[in-house]
Design a protein around this motif. Structure first.
Motif, PDB file in Angstrom:
ATOM      1  N   GLN A 195     102.501  73.131 -11.232  1.00 29.22           N
ATOM      2  CA  GLN A 195     101.375  73.754 -10.515  1.00 29.22           C
ATOM      3  C   GLN A 195     100.684  74.823 -11.359  1.00 29.22           C
ATOM      4  N   ASN A 196     100.875  74.757 -12.670  1.00 30.64           N
ATOM      5  CA  ASN A 196     100.213  75.731 -13.539  1.00 30.64           C
ATOM      6  C   ASN A 196      99.923  75.089 -14.899  1.00 30.64           C
ATOM      7  N   LEU A 197      99.175  73.986 -14.853  1.00 39.25           N
ATOM      8  CA  LEU A 197      98.849  73.250 -16.070  1.00 39.25           C
ATOM      9  C   LEU A 197      97.338  73.186 -16.252  1.00 39.25           C
ATOM     10  N   LYS A 198      96.875  73.551 -17.439  1.00 36.24           N
ATOM     11  CA  LYS A 198      95.453  73.435 -17.740  1.00 36.24           C
ATOM     12  C   LYS A 198      95.092  71.964 -17.913  1.00 36.24           C
ATOM     13  N   MET A 199      93.882  71.603 -17.501  1.00 37.10           N
ATOM     14  CA  MET A 199      93.431  70.226 -17.611  1.00 37.10           C
ATOM     15  C   MET A 199      91.937  70.206 -17.911  1.00 37.10           C
ATOM     16  N   TRP A 200      91.512  69.192 -18.659  1.00 40.20           N
ATOM     17  CA  TRP A 200      90.122  69.161 -19.078  1.00 40.20           C
ATOM     18  C   TRP A 200      89.683  67.725 -19.329  1.00 40.20           C
ATOM     19  N   LEU A 201      88.377  67.521 -19.318  1.00 42.36           N
ATOM     20  CA  LEU A 201      87.787  66.223 -19.644  1.00 42.36           C
ATOM     21  C   LEU A 201      86.392  66.445 -20.199  1.00 42.36           C
ATOM     22  N   SER A 202      86.058  65.708 -21.268  1.00 43.13           N
ATOM     23  CA  SER A 202      84.723  65.774 -21.848  1.00 43.13           C
ATOM     24  C   SER A 202      84.140  64.375 -21.961  1.00 43.13           C
ATOM     25  N   VAL A 203      82.814  64.300 -21.943  1.00 47.02           N
ATOM     26  CA  VAL A 203      82.096  63.044 -22.159  1.00 47.02           C
ATOM     27  C   VAL A 203      81.115  63.263 -23.299  1.00 47.02           C
ATOM     28  N   ASP A 204      81.263  62.485 -24.354  1.00 46.82           N
ATOM     29  CA  ASP A 204      80.420  62.612 -25.543  1.00 46.82           C
ATOM     30  C   ASP A 204      80.392  64.053 -26.070  1.00 46.82           C
ATOM     31  N   GLY A 205      81.540  64.709 -26.013  1.00 47.04           N
ATOM     32  CA  GLY A 205      81.664  66.052 -26.550  1.00 47.04           C
ATOM     33  C   GLY A 205      81.241  67.167 -25.620  1.00 47.04           C
ATOM     34  N   THR A 206      80.684  66.839 -24.453  1.00 47.06           N
ATOM     35  CA  THR A 206      80.280  67.845 -23.468  1.00 47.06           C
ATOM     36  C   THR A 206      81.393  68.034 -22.443  1.00 47.06           C
ATOM     37  N   MET A 207      81.887  69.260 -22.324  1.00 51.55           N
ATOM     38  CA  MET A 207      82.958  69.533 -21.374  1.00 51.55           C
ATOM     39  C   MET A 207      82.438  69.355 -19.953  1.00 51.55           C
ATOM     40  N   ARG A 208      83.118  68.505 -19.195  1.00 44.82           N
ATOM     41  CA  ARG A 208      82.733  68.242 -17.811  1.00 44.82           C
ATOM     42  C   ARG A 208      83.729  68.826 -16.810  1.00 44.82           C
ATOM     43  N   GLN A 209      85.012  68.732 -17.128  1.00 45.77           N
ATOM     44  CA  GLN A 209      86.032  69.295 -16.245  1.00 45.77           C
ATOM     45  C   GLN A 209      86.888  70.265 -17.051  1.00 45.77           C
ATOM     46  N   ASN A 210      87.130  71.418 -16.485  1.00 48.00           N
ATOM     47  CA  ASN A 210      87.944  72.445 -17.135  1.00 48.00           C
ATOM     48  C   ASN A 210      88.651  73.210 -16.030  1.00 48.00           C
ATOM     49  N   GLY A 211      89.811  72.708 -15.637  1.00 45.70           N
ATOM     50  CA  GLY A 211      90.473  73.273 -14.470  1.00 45.70           C
ATOM     51  C   GLY A 211      91.955  73.477 -14.676  1.00 45.70           C
ATOM     52  N   SER A 212      92.658  73.596 -13.564  1.00 42.02           N
ATOM     53  CA  SER A 212      94.087  73.843 -13.587  1.00 42.02           C
ATOM     54  C   SER A 212      94.718  73.286 -12.325  1.00 42.02           C
ATOM     55  N   THR A 213      95.964  72.831 -12.457  1.00 40.16           N
ATOM     56  CA  THR A 213      96.679  72.359 -11.273  1.00 40.16           C
ATOM     57  C   THR A 213      96.968  73.492 -10.291  1.00 40.16           C
ATOM     58  N   ARG A 214      96.679  74.721 -10.670  1.00 42.29           N
ATOM     59  CA  ARG A 214      96.856  75.864  -9.747  1.00 42.29           C
ATOM     60  C   ARG A 214      96.011  75.699  -8.495  1.00 42.29           C
ATOM     61  N   THR A 215      94.874  75.002  -8.607  1.00 39.10           N
ATOM     62  CA  THR A 215      93.970  74.928  -7.453  1.00 39.10           C
ATOM     63  C   THR A 215      94.221  73.696  -6.579  1.00 39.10           C
ATOM     64  N   MET A 216      95.343  72.998  -6.829  1.00 41.24           N
ATOM     65  CA  MET A 216      95.720  71.905  -5.927  1.00 41.24           C
ATOM     66  C   MET A 216      95.984  72.448  -4.525  1.00 41.24           C
ATOM     67  N   ILE A 217      95.507  71.746  -3.535  1.00 38.40           N
ATOM     68  CA  ILE A 217      95.741  72.144  -2.142  1.00 38.40           C
ATOM     69  C   ILE A 217      97.180  71.824  -1.747  1.00 38.40           C
ATOM     70  N   PHE A 218      97.610  70.617  -2.058  1.00 42.11           N
ATOM     71  CA  PHE A 218      98.972  70.179  -1.765  1.00 42.11           C
ATOM     72  C   PHE A 218      99.682  69.936  -3.099  1.00 42.11           C
ATOM     73  N   GLY A 219     100.787  70.663  -3.321  1.00 43.74           N
ATOM     74  CA  GLY A 219     101.492  70.579  -4.588  1.00 43.74           C
ATOM     75  C   GLY A 219     102.346  69.329  -4.708  1.00 43.74           C
ATOM     76  N   VAL A 220     102.932  69.148  -5.880  1.00 47.15           N
ATOM     77  CA  VAL A 220     103.697  67.941  -6.175  1.00 47.15           C
ATOM     78  C   VAL A 220     104.845  67.748  -5.187  1.00 47.15           C
ATOM     79  N   ALA A 221     105.641  68.769  -4.966  1.00 47.58           N
ATOM     80  CA  ALA A 221     106.802  68.629  -4.073  1.00 47.58           C
ATOM     81  C   ALA A 221     106.365  68.220  -2.675  1.00 47.58           C
ATOM     82  N   PHE A 222     105.302  68.851  -2.182  1.00 46.85           N
ATOM     83  CA  PHE A 222     104.838  68.498  -0.842  1.00 46.85           C
ATOM     84  C   PHE A 222     104.333  67.064  -0.801  1.00 46.85           C
ATOM     85  N   LEU A 223     103.616  66.638  -1.834  1.00 48.48           N
ATOM     86  CA  LEU A 223     103.071  65.280  -1.840  1.00 48.48           C
ATOM     87  C   LEU A 223     104.175  64.228  -1.819  1.00 48.48           C
ATOM     88  N   VAL A 224     105.212  64.415  -2.644  1.00 51.37           N
ATOM     89  CA  VAL A 224     106.314  63.455  -2.639  1.00 51.37           C
ATOM     90  C   VAL A 224     106.971  63.422  -1.268  1.00 51.37           C
TER      91      VAL A 224
END
Length: 281
Positions: A195-224
């Motif tokens: 629940q504290n991992l940086k994550m990102w995605l770019s398209v053609d070199g332009t950063m589109r997503q720059n977030g973190s699993t910190r902002t998940m509403i339901f965490g991994v343990a709850f989802l399982v």
């Protein structure tokens, strides 16, 4: 422990990444990375192997999906508060679940194929959870015992198919190549806090997503825990846990993928993917 599969499509071999970033061949010990290999007992046997004694794969070539024989590919919608906000959706009171066809699963760097008649193919960087031991009606407190590890996923989506063609998310999520997973599965104990991992995605070199699993509403343990109340989870099943803001649908005006673009994405500790978009034949 970072487990991977390498080689041509349909003929992948099991491997493991050593401390120097080299691929080592596991085919002398297991037939593939799926099923019983992912259980607690199976992973314990792998962890007892002296990695340095394994053959080095000097030219691994293509990386395949990091796990195989996946029975269920379960996705969680609108599981990031900031992503829900960008789409104008309300915060879910319970997890929104849908299925992605397992035929969508592909290697982390394989081409993303834009379907015929697609108008709104989109990107989504997501944390994937790989199930190890079978989970059925598990408590949230015990849920993590059933997780084998984590992987990077691009939950590619066709928004028109998803929302404007009868309202069924599955058909907007399941085209061939819409589920790149890998480059490897990282064992659960190597990720201190999912629940504290940086994550990102770019398209053609332009950063589109720059977030973190910190902002998940339901965490991994709850989802399982939650999903196991509705269906049993078997070794190799994958849960794709949702995406942070920055998807093409949420931009003003919306921006979608076309053939010839390069998608790059990553999650802290889980590696990176690179995909070229191509039109369906």
């Amino acid at each position: 422990m970072k487990l991977l599969r390498y080689g041509p499509r349909g003929a992948e071999k099991p491997g493991i990444l050593d401390s120097n970033g080299k691929v080592r061949d596991l085919s002398g010990h297991i037939d593939d990375i799926g099923g019983d290999t992912l259980t607690s007992a199976g992973l314990a046997k792998l962890s007892a192997i002296d990695i340095d004694s394994l053959p080095v794969v000097t030219e691994p070539g293509r990386l395949g999906p990091c796990v195989t024989r996946t029975g269920k590919f379960i996705c969680v919608g609108l599981n990031y508060a900031d992503h829900a906000a960008e789409t104008g959706a309300a915060i879910p009171e319970e997890p929104i679940l849908f299925m992605k066809a397992t035929s969508a699963i592909t290697g982390p760097n394989d081409n993303v194929i834009i379907p015929r008649k697609s108008k709104k193919t989109d990107w989504e960087v997501e944390l994937g959870v790989v199930i190890g031991d079978e989970a059925r009606y598990v408590s949230e407190a015990d849920a993590m015992k059933h997780v084998a590890g984590y992987c990077l996923i691009n939950d590619v989506s066709e928004r028109e198919f998803q929302a404007e063609r009868g309202g069924q998310w599955t058909k907007g999520k399941s085209a061939d190549s819409f589920g790149p997973i890998g480059p490897w599965m990282v064992a659960r104990d190597e990720i201190a806090d999912p629940q504290n991992l940086k994550m990102w995605l770019s398209v053609d070199g332009t950063m589109r997503q720059n977030g973190s699993t910190r902002t998940m509403i339901f965490g991994v343990a709850f989802l399982v825990h939650y999903i196991s109340q509705f269906m049993s989870l078997q070794p190799g099943d994958i849960i794709s846990t949702g995406t942070p803001p920055g998807v093409g649908l949420g931009m003003k005006p919306p921006v979608f993928l076309t053939a010839g673009q390069t998608i790059k994405l990553g999650i802290e500790g889980l590696g990176e993917q690179t995909q070229l978009t191509v039109d369906a034949a």
